[in-house]
Enzyme design. Sequence first.
Site, PDB file in Angstrom:
ATOM      1  CG  HIS A   1       4.149   9.172   4.076  1.00 54.50           C
ATOM      2  ND1 HIS A   1       3.290   8.920   5.113  1.00 54.50           N
ATOM      3  CD2 HIS A   1       4.628   7.960   3.722  1.00 54.50           C
ATOM      4  CE1 HIS A   1       3.267   7.629   5.374  1.00 54.50           C
ATOM      5  NE2 HIS A   1       4.081   7.018   4.542  1.00 54.50           N
TER       6      HIS A   1
ATOM      7  CG  ASP B   1       6.626   4.378   2.239  1.00 58.11           C
ATOM      8  OD1 ASP B   1       6.757   3.188   2.548  1.00 58.11           O
ATOM      9  OD2 ASP B   1       5.886   5.170   2.859  1.00 58.11           O
TER      10      ASP B   1
ATOM     11  CD  GLU C   1       4.016   0.599   6.944  1.00 58.36           C
ATOM     12  OE1 GLU C   1       4.668   0.919   7.949  1.00 58.36           O
ATOM     13  OE2 GLU C   1       3.682   1.435   6.077  1.00 58.36           O
TER      14      GLU C   1
ATOM     15  CG  ASP D   1      -0.297  -0.133   2.534  1.00 57.29           C
ATOM     16  OD1 ASP D   1       0.702  -0.877   2.623  1.00 57.29           O
ATOM     17  OD2 ASP D   1      -0.747   0.502   3.501  1.00 57.29           O
TER      18      ASP D   1
HETATM   19 ZN   LIG Z   1       6.571   2.379   4.271  1.00 61.25          ZN
END
Ligand SMILES: [Zn+2]
Length: 407
Positions: free
Chosen positions: A383, A128, A162, A97
Amino acid sequence: MDKRMQLFNFIEEKFDHMIELQNILTSIPAIGPENGGEGEFKKAQELLKWLREQGFLNIETFDAPDDRVPSAKRPNIVVTIPGKSEERVFWIMTHLDIVPPGEKSLWDTEPYTTVVKDGKIYGRGTEDNQQGMVASIFAALAFLKEGITPAPTVKLLFVSDEETGSNYGIKYILNNYSIFGKNDKFLVPDGGFPDGSMIEIAEKSILWLKFNTHGKQCHAARPELGINAFVAGSEIVTRFAKLYEKFGISNSLFTPPYSTFTPTRKEENVPNINTIPGEDVFYMDCRVLPSIKVDDVLKEIDRITEEIEKKQGVKVERKTVQKVESLPTPRDSPLVKALENAIKEVYQIEAKPIGVGGGTVGAYLRNEGFHTVVWSKIDDTAHMPNEYCVIENMIGDSKVMALMMLG
Ligand SMILES: [Zn+2]
């Protein structure tokens, strides 16, 4: 040819295939329902197809049911590459995810279309956690294609959820299956420093608390008729500073090296200035070194609270919002040593085992007693808008993983 060189050459030569896989994975957003997405199913399907085409034969799925997404499934995948030893198992866990791109105007490129520029791959998820995911896949693929058997049995684990709590990912697997042996070792390539020198082996326990102080509301001109909950709550807050003395142990593995006890959020009480509040609510964030029992901290907190209750004539309700206790992986674990050696060989640096402030996914595994390291060489753009993966890091991390599999 030396097996190392054989594996390294394979990984270096396949860098364009790694970028290709990054393209595929980035083009299918896998966002959890909490963040308004449809989950990881489509991305997982595409990954499974790709893995089978490459010749990975031993693939199992452990899907968690979830009615909130169209597929009603949150996929978890295990790919096994048999090693010389069946007893020794080396896992690499990455997550499928991603988080939403956020403000689109902050992106210079399309978040779901990879752009390669200056040795970097831009796109949501490229770092990520696809850097670690693609690196682990190509490390395993090198063994498969070069016909080399890894020393331990290698298992790649791709999990869902996650970013939004792991209830449908690693926690679901831990609660519903027993696929992990008690001596299994785990690498989680989902955190690190830009020079690759940080090996996370421990984290502080997390304790989030809510305090609701009940007094007696009255007119501010007649304070003798009421009990000021705000004043009592504030006295508790200031008294909590004493926790730093009581639990003052320090451990240089962590930054800061001591436990922290921080009052944070404060809810609004009365809306007007001329009323004494009868209710007052504040919150606290504690990060506790693993050598201290969280229950001992709670006991001391309750003792202080009771003292103020008696003194001020209030009633205090304490609620635990979150409590995650942490078990560290020993610094002298063979897993840590092997990783230090592999990093040194690939990146020519001395990596350092450290502890972090808490809240990483490695904790779920460590708390079950599994030796777990969190490591990767990343710029930490996770992010953020314009998230990217440094191609050299993806290749280097893949080599480090290959060495771990060879060892
Ligand atoms: Zn991560």
